[in-house]
Design a protein around this motif. Structure first.
Motif, short mmCIF file in Angstrom:
data_model
loop_
_atom_site.label_atom_id
_atom_site.label_comp_id
_atom_site.label_asym_id
_atom_site.label_seq_id
_atom_site.Cartn_x
_atom_site.Cartn_y
_atom_site.Cartn_z
N HIS A 23 0.83 -1.20 0.00
CA HIS A 23 0.00 0.00 0.00
C HIS A 23 0.86 1.26 0.00
CE1 HIS A 23 -3.62 2.39 0.75
NE2 HIS A 23 -2.89 3.07 1.63
N GLN A 24 0.52 2.16 -0.89
CA GLN A 24 1.23 3.43 -0.98
C GLN A 24 0.41 4.53 -0.32
OE1 GLN A 24 4.41 3.68 -2.40
NE2 GLN A 24 4.20 1.45 -2.43
N ALA A 50 6.31 4.57 12.39
CA ALA A 50 5.55 5.58 13.13
C ALA A 50 4.29 4.97 13.74
CB ALA A 50 5.19 6.75 12.22
N ILE A 51 3.58 4.16 12.97
CA ILE A 51 2.39 3.49 13.49
C ILE A 51 2.76 2.58 14.65
CG2 ILE A 51 0.63 1.77 12.95
CD1 ILE A 51 0.53 2.93 10.11
N ALA A 52 3.85 1.82 14.48
CA ALA A 52 4.28 0.91 15.53
C ALA A 52 4.69 1.67 16.80
CB ALA A 52 5.44 0.05 15.03
N ARG A 71 13.39 -3.48 0.67
CA ARG A 71 13.51 -2.41 -0.31
C ARG A 71 12.16 -2.13 -1.00
NH1 ARG A 71 18.45 -1.05 -2.95
NH2 ARG A 71 19.97 -0.65 -1.30
N ARG A 72 11.32 -3.17 -1.06
CA ARG A 72 10.07 -3.05 -1.81
C ARG A 72 9.17 -1.94 -1.26
NH1 ARG A 72 7.39 -5.84 -5.57
NH2 ARG A 72 5.12 -5.82 -5.58
N THR A 73 9.18 -1.76 0.04
CA THR A 73 8.26 -0.79 0.63
C THR A 73 8.72 0.66 0.44
OG1 THR A 73 6.95 -0.36 2.62
CG2 THR A 73 9.29 -0.74 2.94
N GLY A 74 10.02 0.86 0.25
CA GLY A 74 10.53 2.22 0.10
C GLY A 74 10.75 2.89 1.45
N PHE A 75 11.63 3.89 1.50
CA PHE A 75 12.03 4.50 2.77
C PHE A 75 10.88 5.23 3.46
CE2 PHE A 75 14.33 8.03 5.10
CZ PHE A 75 14.75 7.22 6.14
N ASP A 76 10.12 6.02 2.72
CA ASP A 76 9.04 6.79 3.34
C ASP A 76 7.98 5.87 3.95
OD1 ASP A 76 10.31 9.11 2.68
OD2 ASP A 76 8.96 9.66 1.05
N ASN A 77 7.60 4.81 3.24
CA ASN A 77 6.61 3.88 3.78
C ASN A 77 7.19 3.06 4.93
OD1 ASN A 77 4.66 4.74 2.00
ND2 ASN A 77 5.04 3.11 0.52
N PHE A 78 8.49 2.81 4.88
CA PHE A 78 9.18 2.15 5.99
C PHE A 78 9.03 2.99 7.26
CE2 PHE A 78 13.34 1.52 8.25
CZ PHE A 78 13.22 0.17 8.55
N ASN A 111 3.08 -3.66 16.19
CA ASN A 111 4.48 -3.32 15.91
C ASN A 111 5.01 -4.07 14.69
OD1 ASN A 111 4.28 -5.73 17.37
ND2 ASN A 111 6.31 -5.53 18.27
N ARG A 112 4.10 -4.47 13.80
CA ARG A 112 4.49 -5.17 12.57
C ARG A 112 4.83 -4.11 11.51
NH1 ARG A 112 0.14 -6.81 15.01
NH2 ARG A 112 -0.05 -8.95 15.84
N ILE A 113 6.08 -4.01 11.16
CA ILE A 113 6.48 -2.95 10.24
C ILE A 113 6.70 -3.43 8.80
CG2 ILE A 113 7.56 -1.69 12.14
CD1 ILE A 113 10.30 -2.39 10.69
N PHE A 114 6.70 -4.76 8.60
CA PHE A 114 6.84 -5.30 7.25
C PHE A 114 6.28 -6.70 7.25
CE2 PHE A 114 8.75 -7.24 3.55
CZ PHE A 114 8.88 -6.21 2.62
N GLY A 115 5.06 -6.82 6.77
CA GLY A 115 4.43 -8.12 6.72
C GLY A 115 3.84 -8.55 8.06
N CYS A 116 3.29 -9.76 8.08
CA CYS A 116 2.64 -10.29 9.27
C CYS A 116 2.66 -11.81 9.19
CB CYS A 116 1.20 -9.78 9.36
SG CYS A 116 0.26 -10.41 10.76
#
Length: 384
Positions: A250-251, A334-336, A322-329, A264-269
């Motif tokens: 999601h962008q 931030a959500i976590a 890398r797929r998510t990109g720095f800003d989405n990372f 606190n899931r920052i990439f996947g689940c």
């Protein structure tokens, strides 16, 4: 040359060839492999399921799923001359897990990254080893020319790993590598689900393998545990609500209604896999590429929050992150941080990144600060 002890007389049938290929696949680190024709009837059936799923709008921003329907339904057109698809799976779990337990929830200040993404990007590993398998097959063709499997023709092959418009999980299901669970992932009776899939299209004509009987029964642990209730029915996932989709594909801004559930899931689940009773059989990977890199299995949220873009690019080189990109990372972190236990250090860290990365990230920072402040006030109210 590989397997010089095999003579032409060793191979008396196409099934002997399949057995030899399977043995070579295992030597290359694959956990299993199966075979189906490129003209298998499953493709038309899967196309119907995909169209019905798309009509419900569950794909979110995955607009590529609307394209190449002809190739999905007719994979023989994807690789000219291909007759058989070899489906393989590769275990990726680096450390033992405790099935039926979401141990990730016990580390609220740590960044939880899906286990497949903690090491090297598996797509490269998978395709590289599939190419090696193709090379070994090609070297054996002279010994198979007496068999009616097209070994006398020019050898054609092409490896895939989540890199073509094909029904990857359905192919593995039809080839007997496992059955489709209610969370739509493939399950294997002796290995659970912590594995990735790949395909090798080849021009040899080999017999189909048979699917296996599903073994989910009445269990719906994966449905019940999903933090965002993305598994809307058995065998049906609303990708728009799935944490893997939200944190990877999601962008832009993530809907507020999902943020607390993301935790606190920052990439996947991995929750639907961790809760699955079949994963008591999950195997530890023998493939070094899947071992965690740069502390991605143990990093704190604040540690990753302070990464610069250069640090992100350096530490995620050759990584799925890398797929998510720095800003989405940063958005995900931030959500976590907003979901982490109340801490003035977290609030200060969030404020330090305000007005540095654009409106989208600032909106998530503001939300996270509000969440932190609310929890701090609740603690004070309890004390007083």
């Amino acid at each position: 040359m590989m397997n010089q002890h095999f003579s032409e007389n060793t191979f008396k049938s196409a099934n002997d060839v399949k057995q030899w290929i399977t043995e070579e696949a295992l030597k290359l680190g694959f956990a299993d492999c199966g075979f189906i024709s490129v003209q298998h009837p499953l493709f038309a059936k899967q196309m119907q399921h995909l169209k019905a799923w798309l009509e419900k709008g569950y794909e979110g921003q995955l607009q590529f799923l609307h394209n190449n329907h002809e190739l999905r339904e007719h994979p023989e057109r994807l690789v000219e001359g291909a007759k058989t698809i070899i489906s393989v799976r590769m275990d990726y779990l680096a450390d033992p897990i405790k099935p039926r337990s979401i141990e990730d929830n016990l580390r609220p200040n740590h960044a939880i990254i899906a286990r497949y993404a903690r090491g090297r990007d598996y797509h490269k590993t998978m395709r590289g080893r599939l190419k090696q398998l193709a090379g070994r097959i090609e070297a054996q063709l002279p010994k198979w020319r007496h068999l009616d499997i097209s070994a006398n023709c020019d050898f054609v092959f092409r490896p895939f790993s989540d890199s073509a418009p094909i029904f990857e999980r359905a192919i593995a299901d039809a080839a007997g590598l496992g059955w489709t669970g209610k969370h739509t992932l493939l399950l294997n009776k002796s290995a659970g689900s912590f594995f990735v899939l790949g395909e090798l299209f080849i021009s040899l004509e080999l017999p189909d393998d048979n699917p296996i009987t599903p073994h989910c029964g009445s269990c719906q642990a994966c449905i019940d545990v999903c933090p965002t209730q993305a598994i809307v029915a058995p065998y049906e996932v609303n990708a728009r609500a799935c944490i893997s989709y939200l944190t990877i594909e999601h962008q832009g801004s993530i809907d507020i209604k999902y943020r607390r559930a993301i935790g606190n899931r920052i990439f996947g689940c991995d929750d639907c896999q961790l809760i699955c009773p079949w994963n008591r059989y999950a195997a530890i990977t023998p493939v070094e590429d899947f071992l965690p890199r740069n502390g991605l299995d143990s990093s704190s949220l604040l540690e990753l929050w302070h990464w610069s873009k250069d640090t992100f690019l350096k530490n995620t080189q050759g990584s799925p992150l890398r797929r998510t990109g720095f800003d989405n990372f940063l958005r995900n972190i931030a959500i976590a941080l907003g979901n982490a236990p109340a801490s003035q250090e977290i609030i200060d860290a969030l404020l330090s990144q305000k007005n540095t990365h654009g409106a989208m990230l600032d909106e998530h920072i503001d939300w996270a600060i509000t969440e932190q402040q609310q929890k701090a006030r609740q603690i004070l109210t309890t004390i007083l």
